[in-house]
Design a protein around this motif. Structure first.
Motif, PDB file in Angstrom:
ATOM      1  N   LYS A  81       0.805  -1.222   0.000  1.00 20.54           N
ATOM      2  CA  LYS A  81       0.000   0.000   0.000  1.00 20.54           C
ATOM      3  C   LYS A  81       0.840   1.276   0.000  1.00 20.54           C
ATOM      4  O   LYS A  81       0.288   2.358  -0.200  1.00 20.54           O
ATOM      5  CB  LYS A  81      -0.945   0.006   1.210  1.00 20.54           C
ATOM      6  N   ASN A  82       2.136   1.152   0.263  1.00 21.35           N
ATOM      7  CA  ASN A  82       3.000   2.325   0.177  1.00 21.35           C
ATOM      8  C   ASN A  82       3.423   2.496  -1.277  1.00 21.35           C
ATOM      9  O   ASN A  82       4.025   1.590  -1.853  1.00 21.35           O
ATOM     10  CB  ASN A  82       4.219   2.156   1.073  1.00 21.35           C
ATOM     11  N   PRO A  83       3.116   3.630  -1.905  1.00 24.92           N
ATOM     12  CA  PRO A  83       3.342   3.764  -3.350  1.00 24.92           C
ATOM     13  C   PRO A  83       4.759   3.444  -3.804  1.00 24.92           C
ATOM     14  O   PRO A  83       4.954   2.901  -4.892  1.00 24.92           O
ATOM     15  CB  PRO A  83       2.978   5.227  -3.617  1.00 24.92           C
ATOM     16  N   ARG A  84       5.764   3.755  -2.988  1.00 25.51           N
ATOM     17  CA  ARG A  84       7.153   3.498  -3.380  1.00 25.51           C
ATOM     18  C   ARG A  84       7.748   2.321  -2.614  1.00 25.51           C
ATOM     19  O   ARG A  84       8.963   2.090  -2.667  1.00 25.51           O
ATOM     20  CB  ARG A  84       8.015   4.744  -3.155  1.00 25.51           C
ATOM     21  N   GLY A  85       6.917   1.582  -1.912  1.00 24.65           N
ATOM     22  CA  GLY A  85       7.422   0.565  -1.007  1.00 24.65           C
ATOM     23  C   GLY A  85       8.339  -0.454  -1.644  1.00 24.65           C
ATOM     24  O   GLY A  85       9.472  -0.667  -1.192  1.00 24.65           O
ATOM     25  N   ASN A  86       7.877  -1.119  -2.690  1.00 26.80           N
ATOM     26  CA  ASN A  86       8.698  -2.152  -3.319  1.00 26.80           C
ATOM     27  C   ASN A  86       9.979  -1.572  -3.886  1.00 26.80           C
ATOM     28  O   ASN A  86      11.050  -2.188  -3.818  1.00 26.80           O
ATOM     29  CB  ASN A  86       7.906  -2.860  -4.416  1.00 26.80           C
ATOM     30  N   THR A  87       9.880  -0.372  -4.442  1.00 30.96           N
ATOM     31  CA  THR A  87      11.057   0.275  -5.011  1.00 30.96           C
ATOM     32  C   THR A  87      12.102   0.551  -3.936  1.00 30.96           C
ATOM     33  O   THR A  87      13.300   0.298  -4.137  1.00 30.96           O
ATOM     34  CB  THR A  87      10.663   1.601  -5.688  1.00 30.96           C
ATOM     35  N   ILE A  88      11.667   1.047  -2.784  1.00 35.24           N
ATOM     36  CA  ILE A  88      12.609   1.351  -1.702  1.00 35.24           C
ATOM     37  C   ILE A  88      13.293   0.077  -1.217  1.00 35.24           C
ATOM     38  O   ILE A  88      14.520   0.053  -1.005  1.00 35.24           O
ATOM     39  CB  ILE A  88      11.872   2.044  -0.545  1.00 35.24           C
ATOM     40  N   ILE A  89      12.518  -0.995  -1.041  1.00 33.18           N
ATOM     41  CA  ILE A  89      13.100  -2.258  -0.581  1.00 33.18           C
ATOM     42  C   ILE A  89      14.155  -2.748  -1.561  1.00 33.18           C
ATOM     43  O   ILE A  89      15.278  -3.116  -1.175  1.00 33.18           O
ATOM     44  CB  ILE A  89      12.000  -3.318  -0.389  1.00 33.18           C
ATOM     45  N   LEU A  90      13.828  -2.743  -2.839  1.00 28.06           N
ATOM     46  CA  LEU A  90      14.750  -3.265  -3.857  1.00 28.06           C
ATOM     47  C   LEU A  90      15.963  -2.366  -4.021  1.00 28.06           C
ATOM     48  O   LEU A  90      17.087  -2.854  -4.242  1.00 28.06           O
ATOM     49  CB  LEU A  90      14.020  -3.436  -5.184  1.00 28.06           C
ATOM     50  N   GLU A  91      15.774  -1.050  -3.935  1.00 27.90           N
ATOM     51  CA  GLU A  91      16.914  -0.143  -4.043  1.00 27.90           C
ATOM     52  C   GLU A  91      17.929  -0.401  -2.939  1.00 27.90           C
ATOM     53  O   GLU A  91      19.144  -0.365  -3.177  1.00 27.90           O
ATOM     54  CB  GLU A  91      16.437   1.315  -3.981  1.00 27.90           C
ATOM     55  N   ASN A  92      17.443  -0.661  -1.742  1.00 25.98           N
ATOM     56  CA  ASN A  92      18.390  -0.906  -0.653  1.00 25.98           C
ATOM     57  C   ASN A  92      19.014  -2.286  -0.721  1.00 25.98           C
ATOM     58  O   ASN A  92      20.086  -2.498  -0.144  1.00 25.98           O
ATOM     59  CB  ASN A  92      17.710  -0.674   0.695  1.00 25.98           C
ATOM     60  N   PHE A  93      18.382  -3.231  -1.406  1.00 26.59           N
ATOM     61  CA  PHE A  93      19.090  -4.472  -1.708  1.00 26.59           C
ATOM     62  C   PHE A  93      20.418  -4.131  -2.382  1.00 26.59           C
ATOM     63  O   PHE A  93      21.473  -4.670  -2.032  1.00 26.59           O
ATOM     64  CB  PHE A  93      18.273  -5.360  -2.650  1.00 26.59           C
ATOM     65  N   THR A  94      20.349  -3.263  -3.383  1.00 29.44           N
ATOM     66  CA  THR A  94      21.557  -2.940  -4.160  1.00 29.44           C
ATOM     67  C   THR A  94      22.536  -2.096  -3.353  1.00 29.44           C
ATOM     68  O   THR A  94      23.718  -2.079  -3.643  1.00 29.44           O
ATOM     69  CB  THR A  94      21.183  -2.196  -5.453  1.00 29.44           C
ATOM     70  N   ARG A  95      22.056  -1.404  -2.330  1.00 25.76           N
ATOM     71  CA  ARG A  95      22.950  -0.583  -1.491  1.00 25.76           C
ATOM     72  C   ARG A  95      23.758  -1.445  -0.529  1.00 25.76           C
ATOM     73  O   ARG A  95      24.941  -1.158  -0.286  1.00 25.76           O
ATOM     74  CB  ARG A  95      22.122   0.433  -0.716  1.00 25.76           C
ATOM     75  N   TYR A  96      23.138  -2.500   0.001  1.00 25.30           N
ATOM     76  CA  TYR A  96      23.789  -3.256   1.069  1.00 25.30           C
ATOM     77  C   TYR A  96      24.108  -4.713   0.721  1.00 25.30           C
ATOM     78  O   TYR A  96      25.032  -5.286   1.292  1.00 25.30           O
ATOM     79  CB  TYR A  96      22.911  -3.239   2.322  1.00 25.30           C
ATOM     80  N   PHE A  97      23.326  -5.315  -0.175  1.00 21.61           N
ATOM     81  CA  PHE A  97      23.419  -6.763  -0.338  1.00 21.61           C
ATOM     82  C   PHE A  97      23.640  -7.151  -1.791  1.00 21.61           C
ATOM     83  O   PHE A  97      23.376  -6.373  -2.713  1.00 21.61           O
ATOM     84  CB  PHE A  97      22.122  -7.427   0.155  1.00 21.61           C
ATOM     85  N   ARG A  98      24.098  -8.347  -1.996  1.00 23.85           N
ATOM     86  CA  ARG A  98      24.063  -8.941  -3.333  1.00 23.85           C
ATOM     87  C   ARG A  98      22.619  -9.323  -3.623  1.00 23.85           C
ATOM     88  O   ARG A  98      21.901  -9.782  -2.738  1.00 23.85           O
ATOM     89  CB  ARG A  98      24.977 -10.155  -3.394  1.00 23.85           C
ATOM     90  N   PHE A  99      22.211  -9.130  -4.841  1.00 23.48           N
ATOM     91  CA  PHE A  99      20.803  -9.291  -5.167  1.00 23.48           C
ATOM     92  C   PHE A  99      20.376 -10.745  -4.964  1.00 23.48           C
ATOM     93  O   PHE A  99      21.079 -11.673  -5.360  1.00 23.48           O
ATOM     94  CB  PHE A  99      20.531  -8.861  -6.607  1.00 23.48           C
ATOM     95  N   PRO A 100      19.235 -10.939  -4.334  1.00 20.98           N
ATOM     96  CA  PRO A 100      18.796 -12.310  -4.029  1.00 20.98           C
ATOM     97  C   PRO A 100      18.370 -13.065  -5.278  1.00 20.98           C
ATOM     98  O   PRO A 100      17.927 -12.477  -6.268  1.00 20.98           O
ATOM     99  CB  PRO A 100      17.622 -12.090  -3.079  1.00 20.98           C
ATOM    100  N   ASN A 101      18.457 -14.377  -5.168  1.00 18.41           N
ATOM    101  CA  ASN A 101      18.108 -15.255  -6.278  1.00 18.41           C
ATOM    102  C   ASN A 101      16.740 -15.882  -6.018  1.00 18.41           C
ATOM    103  O   ASN A 101      16.591 -16.689  -5.108  1.00 18.41           O
ATOM    104  CB  ASN A 101      19.174 -16.344  -6.430  1.00 18.41           C
ATOM    105  N   GLY A 102      15.731 -15.490  -6.803  1.00 20.15           N
ATOM    106  CA  GLY A 102      14.430 -16.113  -6.693  1.00 20.15           C
ATOM    107  C   GLY A 102      13.512 -15.410  -5.718  1.00 20.15           C
ATOM    108  O   GLY A 102      13.919 -14.618  -4.864  1.00 20.15           O
ATOM    109  N   PHE A 103      12.222 -15.726  -5.832  1.00 18.99           N
ATOM    110  CA  PHE A 103      11.183 -15.044  -5.073  1.00 18.99           C
ATOM    111  C   PHE A 103      11.330 -15.268  -3.566  1.00 18.99           C
ATOM    112  O   PHE A 103      11.289 -14.324  -2.780  1.00 18.99           O
ATOM    113  CB  PHE A 103       9.811 -15.544  -5.549  1.00 18.99           C
TER     114      PHE A 103
END
Length: 828
Positions: free
Chosen positions: A557-579
């Motif tokens: 329900k947060n308009p930018r929610g998924n984007t914020i979560i995924l952006e910080n994946f790239t800031r701190y972590f290696r991108f996860p594999n799979g859902f």
């Protein structure tokens, strides 16, 4: 006085069958369905198969029509001739949501227009001996709010969300029913507490409230009784609690009566919050004529200390019975979007979950409701402090005479209803309303107009009534604010009062920005995550298990929610594999954000004396800031909270090129401990070790040592730091990456697993060949709680975890559904 409840099975039908025809033909064929009261209309329609559960898929969008229609709830009930002899028949309704006309035997006896008020109607003249009928005629709250908007001389702005009902701030109902950035727009209607019919000879008790104050020998108890009489008379009144007792003979006048009883109580122990003592409760029995009222009292004092000898002025420290409390907890939203699903057992379980995570405070957020009695009773019993918002949130509100009048009536019911609960330690005027003046174009352009409206409502009405009715409990004008007598919203000011710090989530700042502020009391801050795979399965079929699928986006329900979560994946972590790994990593990321903030702020005591993250729970299955999923399943954040809210904790944090080592001790007992600080390579090789033997005072933070990262004999991405605190009775670990996890070369931990059966669940033993980080165990849809989770695993020490189940299942079934994920494997 005889009391009859009208709870049970009623009939439900639309006020206008034609209005429902575009959505269902059911009522064209059949006039009504069964409906349970207490309960809500949506739940009855779901049970009858007329609508699907709007929590599934995107069905919420197709159920908006229910809240725009009018509904009739009706039943019959018997009255004997003896019931009416010499009595007045008084109908009482509470938690009526929201705009309702009450009809008895075809006669309108009254109307309701505020979910938070108690409504009493004299229906004596409408009743007959024999069979009687009652109808509750519900008007759409959305249409009522729209009608109110046409009366306004100027707009009254409010926050809107992806699916939202307009003008929610003009109607006194749970504000989040109109949609929020974590909840659905489902305009619930119904009656959520028992409807009672009382046959009254003399009168009715309006309220019974107590005030307890310390004296030289113990405590003084003052009891105020408000009684509404229909005629003159006399009564015997009495009260007992502990070793105290008082009696009195009182004369009764027609109309309002106020009486008091006083007693001294010596042999009682004080009520203390969890972690600081025991929440002692004592039965209070009040006798008013033939009526007995029973409840439990806790003896305690509470104040907010704003000036500290060390931290200076502007603080916000709760003091209970003279002991200063570091408040640790979370924000509470309504248990469910459908009030019929708010069962007592769910309240008890969620609040027990809070206690198990070492929390001692819950903030009841102002966009929900003044909670049911079972919530506050449970908090009393468990020693959980309650920060109680009044029910206003993220909006401007009218200051018309009519609106202020209904708010006053609401508070004159709710405050006496709640103020005997020792758990409630604060009345707060609203959530973010003063700050919201700067959110909207209308209020920015005409600021003075809306400041005056705010002041009339919040200070002239809410604050005035709180101070009048409950002077012994602290009043706080708004959250966030600098405190009474100030107009400060504290969004970016950590100098005084409570602070809502949302720069990391809403502004996209890195997690390290939590180190840039030291709130005196952090009452809101948070970071989102997705539910677990089993949580997602509650609302999405497997073919929709993709973060950009329509259903997954609808349940964010947060308009930018998924984007914020995924952006910080790239800031701190290696991108996860799979859902599944994306869901896992989102929860690791959320836990990391809250761990960094809370552990750092705990080291800043006594300047910072409270952290309440947003939020504890969900009111439907959704991606959100919660630490517990809608199903009751703990997210990884809640397991992390159990660790970072521990009473005694070694803490590592990295700031300005240095790693700092601290020990915090919330207990009142000093400890002598051994602190071992090790630096290890990611294959497990130990590079260095230092041992410290600090003496840590009670209720303090103790800096132990610090290290310059540049001076370490290893590159930051090649190693991590591990700290271990040990005493005779304690063994507590913590760890810190010296660089972002994505830069670190982790090794395959090759985790091995052994599973065994216990009397109340299962035992899982884990071992590894190389260090494993953020190890997460998940039992799928098997209901239960691990005693530990979201931990690091070392090759030199296996770990045994217990899973306490809430249902019987064979070990083979558990083993099949158990998954174990760690940071290394999530990106492979």
């Amino acid at each position: 006085m005889k009391t009859t409840t009208l709870d049970g099975i009623w009939s439900l039908s639309p006020l206008d069958t034609g209005a429902t025809l575009p959505y269902t033909r059911f009522f064209h064929r059949q006039p009504s369905v069964l409906c349970t009261i207490p309960g809500d209309i949506h739940s009855s329609l779901i049970e009858a198969g007329i609508i699907s559960d709007p929590y599934w898929g995107t069905d919420e969008l197709h159920m908006q029509w229910v809240g725009t229609c009018g509904w009739r709830v009706a039943r019959e009930f018997p009255i004997s001739p003896e019931d009416l002899k010499g009595c007045r028949a008084m109908l009482t309704l509470t938690m009526v949501d929201t705009v309702v006309e009450v009809v008895v035997n075809g006669t309108v006896i009254g109307s309701c227009s505020n979910q938070f008020r108690r409504w009493r109607f004299d229906c004596t003249d409408a009743l007959v001996a024999g069979t009687n009928s009652i109808e509750l005629l519900f008007t759409s709250a959305e249409k009522a709010a729209l009608a109110e908007s046409y009366k306004l001389p100027y707009p009254i702005p409010y926050s809107e969300y992806p699916v939202s009902s307009p003008h929610r701030n003009l109607i006194r109902k749970s504000q989040c029913h109109s949609g929020w950035d974590w909840g659905p727009c489902l305009l619930a209607m119904g009656v959520y507490e028992s409807i009672t019919l009382q046959f009254v000879e003399l009168g009715q008790v309006d309220s019974v409230v107590t005030a307890t104050t310390r004296n030289e020998t113990g405590w003084h108890v003052h009891i105020d009784i408000a009684f509404l009489a229909h005629k003159k008379g006399s009564l015997e009144i009495s009260a007992t609690v502990g070793d105290g007792a008082a009696t009195s003979s009182v004369s009764v006048s027609k109309g309002s009566n106020h009486w008091s009883l006083d007693m001294d109580v010596k042999e009682v122990e004080p009520w203390m919050p969890v972690g600081y003592g025991n929440p002692h409760l004592y039965p209070l029995v009040v006798q008013i004529g033939g009526l007995t009222i029973e409840r439990k009292l806790g003896f305690r004092t509470v104040q907010i200390v704003t000036d500290d000898d060390v931290a200076g002025p502007g603080g916000m420290t709760f003091s209970v019975n003279g002991r200063r409390i570091f408040c640790k907890g979370a924000n509470w939203i309504p248990l469910d979007a459908f009030p019929s699903r708010m069962q007592s057992q769910r309240y008890k379980q969620l609040l027990q979950d809070a206690v198990e995570a070492n929390m001692n405070m819950i903030r009841v957020w102002g966009g929900g409701l003044y909670e049911h009695d079972s919530f506050y009773t449970t908090c009393d019993e468990k020693g959980l402090l309650v920060w109680q918002d009044c029910m206003f949130s993220c909006a401007m509100y009218p200051s018309t005479e009519e609106f202020l009048s209904t708010v006053e009536a609401e508070l004159r019911y709710q405050i006496p209803r709640l103020q005997d609960h020792p758990s409630i330690v604060l009345w707060c005027g609203n959530n973010e309303d003063y700050g919201a003046i700067g959110w909207y174009e209308q209020s920015r352009t005409h600021r003075d107009r809306y400041v005056v409206d705010y002041d009339r409502l919040n200070e002239g009405t809410v604050g005035r009534i709180v101070r009048e009715l409950d002077p012994n409990r602290p009043w706080w004008p708004s959250s966030p604010s600098a405190g009474p007598g100030t107009f400060s919203d504290n969004w970016h000011d950590d100098a005084q009062g409570d602070m809502h710090y949302w720069s990391v989530w809403h502004e996209g700042k890195p997690f390290e920005s939590y180190y840039d502020v030291v709130p005196r009391f952090a009452s809101e801050f948070g970071y989102q995550s997705f539910p677990s795979v089993s949580g997602v399965s509650e609302y999405a079929p497997e073919e929709q298990w993709n973060l950009t699928s329509p259903i997954m986006e609808h349940h964010q329900k947060n308009p930018r929610g998924n984007t914020i979560i995924l952006e910080n994946f790239t800031r701190y972590f290696r991108f996860p594999n799979g859902f599944a790994n994306m869901l896992y990593l989102s929860q690791v990321q959320q836990a990391l954000a809250m761990k960094m903030a809370i552990e750092y702020w705990r080291t800043q005591r006594p300047r910072c004396m409270g952290t309440l993250y947003w939020q504890l729970n969900d009111n439907w299955p959704v991606a959100s800031w919660s630490s517990i999923e809608y199903s009751g399943k703990w997210k990884l954040l809640h397991y992390a909270a159990k660790r970072f809210y521990a009473p005694i904790l070694p803490i590592l944090y990295k700031k300005d090129g240095e790693v700092h080592v601290h020990v915090v001790n919330d207990t009142d007992t000093a400890i002598d401990c051994r602190i071992s600080v090790k630096i290890r390579r990611f294959d497990g090789t130990k590079l260095s070790q230092q041992v410290f033997l600090p003496h840590v005072q009670g209720e303090s933070d103790c800096p132990v040592t610090s290290y310059s990262i540049n001076s370490l004999a290893v590159q930051p991405q090649e190693a991590y730091m591990h700290v271990k605190l040990s005493t005779k009775d304690l063994f507590i670990e913590n760890s810190l990456f010296l660089a972002e996890p994505k830069q670190c070369v982790l090794h395959d931990p090759d985790i091995s697993v052994e599973i065994g059966k216990t009397h109340d669940g299962f035992v899982v033993t884990l071992a590894c060949r190389a260090p494993a980080f953020a190890v997460a165990l998940d039992a799928g849809k098997i209901r239960g709680i691990f005693n530990d989770n979201m931990f690091d695993l070392r090759p030199t020490a296996s770990r045994t975890v217990r899973f306490r189940t809430k249902e019987e299942c064979p070990v083979e079934f558990f083993a099949k559904h158990l998954t174990i994920t760690d940071l290394y494997s999530s990106s492979k």
